[in-house]
Motif scaffolding. Structure first.
Motif, short mmCIF file in Angstrom:
data_model
loop_
_atom_site.label_atom_id
_atom_site.label_comp_id
_atom_site.label_asym_id
_atom_site.label_seq_id
_atom_site.Cartn_x
_atom_site.Cartn_y
_atom_site.Cartn_z
N VAL A 23 60.33 40.69 -26.43
CA VAL A 23 60.84 39.51 -27.18
C VAL A 23 59.76 38.81 -27.59
CG1 VAL A 23 62.94 39.58 -25.84
CG2 VAL A 23 60.93 38.04 -25.06
N LEU A 24 58.47 38.85 -27.31
CA LEU A 24 57.39 37.86 -27.94
C LEU A 24 57.29 37.74 -29.29
CD1 LEU A 24 54.15 38.38 -25.67
CD2 LEU A 24 55.60 36.19 -25.91
N ASP A 25 57.41 39.01 -30.18
CA ASP A 25 57.41 38.87 -31.49
C ASP A 25 58.99 38.78 -32.15
OD1 ASP A 25 54.70 39.29 -31.70
OD2 ASP A 25 55.11 41.26 -30.66
N THR A 26 59.92 38.57 -31.45
CA THR A 26 61.05 38.37 -31.86
C THR A 26 61.53 36.76 -31.55
OG1 THR A 26 62.32 39.24 -30.05
CG2 THR A 26 61.99 40.59 -32.08
N VAL A 27 61.78 36.61 -30.31
CA VAL A 27 62.14 35.22 -29.78
C VAL A 27 60.92 34.41 -30.00
CG1 VAL A 27 62.90 33.86 -27.73
CG2 VAL A 27 63.89 36.24 -28.10
N GLY A 28 59.79 34.92 -29.77
CA GLY A 28 58.72 33.83 -30.01
C GLY A 28 57.77 33.59 -28.71
N ARG A 29 56.64 33.27 -28.87
CA ARG A 29 55.95 32.81 -27.42
C ARG A 29 56.36 31.65 -26.98
NH1 ARG A 29 54.27 36.42 -31.04
NH2 ARG A 29 51.89 36.53 -31.64
N LYS A 30 56.64 30.30 -27.69
CA LYS A 30 56.82 29.02 -27.23
C LYS A 30 57.97 28.88 -26.27
CE LYS A 30 56.55 24.22 -28.45
NZ LYS A 30 56.24 23.27 -29.50
N PHE A 31 59.25 29.47 -26.77
CA PHE A 31 60.42 29.25 -26.26
C PHE A 31 60.50 30.07 -24.85
CE2 PHE A 31 64.76 30.79 -25.27
CZ PHE A 31 65.29 29.81 -25.24
N VAL A 32 59.99 31.30 -24.94
CA VAL A 32 59.94 32.11 -23.66
C VAL A 32 59.25 31.53 -22.67
CG1 VAL A 32 59.00 34.28 -23.09
CG2 VAL A 32 60.32 34.44 -25.30
N SER A 33 57.70 31.06 -22.85
CA SER A 33 56.87 30.58 -21.93
C SER A 33 57.32 29.10 -21.43
CB SER A 33 55.59 30.49 -22.60
OG SER A 33 55.55 29.31 -23.66
N LEU A 34 57.90 28.14 -22.27
CA LEU A 34 58.78 27.14 -21.79
C LEU A 34 59.63 27.32 -20.76
CD1 LEU A 34 58.60 24.78 -25.06
CD2 LEU A 34 56.89 24.60 -23.05
N LEU A 35 60.66 28.12 -21.29
CA LEU A 35 61.96 28.64 -20.44
C LEU A 35 61.18 29.07 -18.99
CD1 LEU A 35 64.66 29.12 -19.82
CD2 LEU A 35 64.61 31.26 -20.90
N LEU A 52 52.31 19.99 -11.20
CA LEU A 52 51.38 20.23 -12.42
C LEU A 52 52.11 21.09 -13.48
CD1 LEU A 52 48.05 21.22 -10.77
CD2 LEU A 52 48.41 19.26 -12.40
N LEU A 53 53.02 21.93 -12.80
CA LEU A 53 53.88 22.80 -13.85
C LEU A 53 54.89 21.91 -14.56
CD1 LEU A 53 54.61 25.74 -11.65
CD2 LEU A 53 52.89 25.68 -13.18
N VAL A 54 55.41 20.87 -14.14
CA VAL A 54 56.54 20.08 -14.63
C VAL A 54 55.55 19.13 -15.86
CG1 VAL A 54 57.71 17.92 -14.39
CG2 VAL A 54 57.84 19.84 -12.83
N VAL A 55 54.48 18.71 -15.37
CA VAL A 55 53.52 17.73 -16.54
C VAL A 55 53.25 18.86 -17.74
CG1 VAL A 55 51.62 16.74 -16.91
CG2 VAL A 55 52.76 16.30 -14.80
N GLY A 56 52.89 20.15 -17.16
CA GLY A 56 52.47 21.25 -18.34
C GLY A 56 53.66 21.33 -19.17
N LEU A 57 54.67 21.45 -18.62
CA LEU A 57 56.02 21.87 -19.40
C LEU A 57 56.25 20.92 -20.45
CD1 LEU A 57 58.77 23.24 -19.90
CD2 LEU A 57 59.49 21.87 -18.17
N VAL A 58 56.19 19.45 -20.09
CA VAL A 58 56.30 18.47 -20.90
C VAL A 58 55.12 18.52 -22.10
CG1 VAL A 58 56.47 16.10 -21.46
CG2 VAL A 58 57.56 17.10 -19.32
N ALA A 59 53.84 18.73 -21.58
CA ALA A 59 52.75 18.68 -22.66
C ALA A 59 52.92 19.80 -23.55
CB ALA A 59 51.66 18.97 -21.74
N PHE A 60 53.41 21.08 -22.78
CA PHE A 60 53.24 22.26 -23.91
C PHE A 60 54.35 22.20 -24.88
CE2 PHE A 60 51.34 24.75 -20.21
CZ PHE A 60 49.97 24.10 -20.61
N ALA A 61 55.52 21.71 -24.50
CA ALA A 61 56.45 21.34 -25.41
C ALA A 61 56.18 20.71 -26.66
CB ALA A 61 57.75 20.80 -24.49
N ILE A 62 55.31 19.65 -26.44
CA ILE A 62 54.69 18.88 -27.48
C ILE A 62 53.63 19.37 -28.25
CG2 ILE A 62 53.89 16.45 -28.04
CD1 ILE A 62 55.20 15.34 -25.70
N LEU A 63 52.78 19.96 -27.64
CA LEU A 63 51.57 20.44 -28.32
C LEU A 63 51.35 21.86 -28.70
CD1 LEU A 63 48.99 18.72 -25.39
CD2 LEU A 63 49.62 17.76 -27.68
N MET A 64 51.98 22.75 -27.87
CA MET A 64 51.80 24.22 -28.23
C MET A 64 52.52 24.52 -29.60
SD MET A 64 49.56 25.09 -26.03
CE MET A 64 49.92 27.25 -26.25
#
Length: 501
Positions: free
Chosen positions: A351-363, A465-477
């Protein structure tokens, strides 16, 4: 300068009109009829070829050698992270972190040399070093010093392969298959981890064969396949363009496209690759380092979190919790632990090339954070470590964590290959993967004993750390699916990129 003017009612073709500046005569046509159409603009359309399943399959085959090497690397990694239950040699702290030290050495060497040496050299040399590692395991399974040396050698071998593979897979794949090709790194590691976890946790000492010898047999098989597959690797056309070898670059594109190749498609792909090289070499190193600061910070944390997806505390937590409620280490949680991580990696590759990297990794990151904090909550009451009921819940949370860990890790490989400008890419990728190994070493060195207090502290800190990363990546990635390498790099250089699509 003299001017001659003609008046005509007949449309005049563009070829008849001649304009010359300077002291030469100038001829002008004035038509009383319909004006001629303007000349077509001289524009070169550069189109990246982002279709062609045949090209995608060829690019995937090119990564076969590295994938086999990553499988054995997964076995070595897991052995140092707690999955050495039937140890034939003392499991010292140095034994656990030796492979990671070797990895750092290999990654630093490859980061320096990858820009002017073909990838086959790294794949071949790294696979040979893995084969040496495996042969030592088979021939001297009870010799601590020999096994320790083998782990260092194996770490160097996979370090030599990792940086070139991340760069190579991004450069030879199409825009619609780059995620899948890059994810072969983490897929191979996940498969190796699953094999080590399952056979080590189910091995019985009375089977008549040293468990280290079994480890080495797996290594010989996968390393032999890796060495045999090196000939299938097709060098990146970008590498040849940087070496001013246009003919070899075009030949590389033709091999990658295989039956999908036509002159037009080959020219389009070559022009895109050439433009990527021109843009990547037009700036000096200092300018590219300055542009890479934001992508580097993003990827340092994103890839750094991969080290938390499998770690010594996580492995020990599964092992001890299983022993409390099953009265044995040889039970189902270890099997499911390895199988679910592999399943997660397989799902992500699809699904990386259909759904996408960002949504999959954030979920995946959101679920990982929730499960990690859930385990921390149970360990918060120190008496729960003796409760079969609560330890069963810890085991359930731990094996579930591995499913989402497998989903998360694959995006990091794709992102690493896309994030940085051409000149500084190998150095920054090498630095980031080295930091990932340093995190493993620090956790190994600081996690001193198996107690509820240590588990609680680790899971709380990592969960936060994972929670902080989740918020940061949602904004930055950024989301980079379906983009060219040039466009992906532009998106990474933005400070923020909230949209997932």
């Amino acid at each position: 300068m003299s001017t001659t003017t003609y008046v005509t009612s007949v449309p005049v073709s563009v070829q008849q009109t001649h304009y010359v500046s300077g002291q030469q005569p100038q001829t002008t046509y004035i038509t009383t009829g319909r004006a001629p159409p303007p000349p077509p603009p001289n524009v070169v359309n550069v189109v990246v070829v982002n279709q062609g399943g045949r090209w995608s399959k060829t690019a995937t085959k090119t990564g076969t050698a590295a994938t086999f090497a990553f499988v054995y690397a997964g076995l070595d990694m897991a052995q140092g992270l707690g999955w050495n239950l039937n140890a034939n040699v003392p499991t010292t702290t140095e034994f656990q972190y030796s492979w990671f030290i070797g990895f750092i050495i290999g990654a630093l060497v490859s980061a320096v040399a990858v820009s002017f040496l073909p990838k086959k050299i790294f794949y071949g040399l790294g696979s040979i070093m893995n084969l040496i590692d495996a042969i030592i395991f088979v021939s001297a399974p009870y010799e601590y010093e020999s096994i320790l040396a083998a782990r260092y050698v194996g770490g160097v071998g996979i370090g030599l392969i990792t940086v070139p593979f991340i760069i190579h897979s991004a450069e030879i794949s199409t825009s619609n298959s780059r995620g899948t090709c890059s994810a072969l790194e983490q897929y191979g590691l996940s498969l190796g981890i699953a094999i080590q976890v399952i056979y080590d946790s189910q091995w019985a000492s009375d089977l008549g064969m040293a468990v280290n010898r079994v480890h080495g047999i797996f290594g010989i098989v996968f390393s032999a396949f890796a060495i045999g597959s090196v000939a299938m690797a097709i060098e990146s056309p970008i590498f040849y363009i940087r070496q001013n070898q246009e003919d070899r670059a075009r030949a590389s594109i033709r091999r990658l496209m295989d039956s999908w190749w036509t002159v037009e498609r080959g020219n389009q792909a070559y022009e895109e690759a050439k433009l990527y090289v021109v843009e990547g070499t037009s700036q000096n190193v200092g300018e590219q380092i300055a542009e890479s600061m934001m992508p580097f910070i993003k990827m340092l944390f994103f890839r750094g979190f991969v080290a938390f997806t499998i770690s010594l505390p996580l492995s020990w937590s599964i092992e001890t919790s299983t022993y409390v409620f099953e009265n044995t280490f040889y039970a189902w949680p270890s099997i499911v632990f390895g199988a679910l991580r592999l399943l997660g990696s397989l799902i992500t590759m699809a699904v990386l090339d259909t759904v996408g990297r960002k949504f999959v990794s954030l979920l995946a990151l959101m679920c990982m954070a929730a499960l990690m904090l859930g385990m921390a909550g149970i360990y918060g009451d120190y008496s729960n470590i003796l409760s079969p009921y609560y330890m069963r819940q810890v085991a359930n949370l731990g094996v579930g964590f591995q499913l989402f860990a497998g989903i998360y890790v694959c995006s990091s490989s794709a992102y690493l290959g896309e994030a940085f400008p051409l000149r500084v890419k190998p150095f920054l990728i090498g630095l980031i993967v080295c930091v990932e190994q340093v995190i493993h070493i620090v956790v190994i060195a600081t996690f001193a004993s198996i107690t509820s207090e240590y588990f609680y502290k680790y899971f709380v800190v990592v969960g936060i750390l994972l929670v902080v990363g989740l918020v940061a990546f949602a904004i930055l990635m950024p989301e980079t699916r379906g983009t060219t390498l040039r466009k992906a790099g532009e998106r990474f250089r933005r400070v923020h990129d909230v949209m997932a699509y």
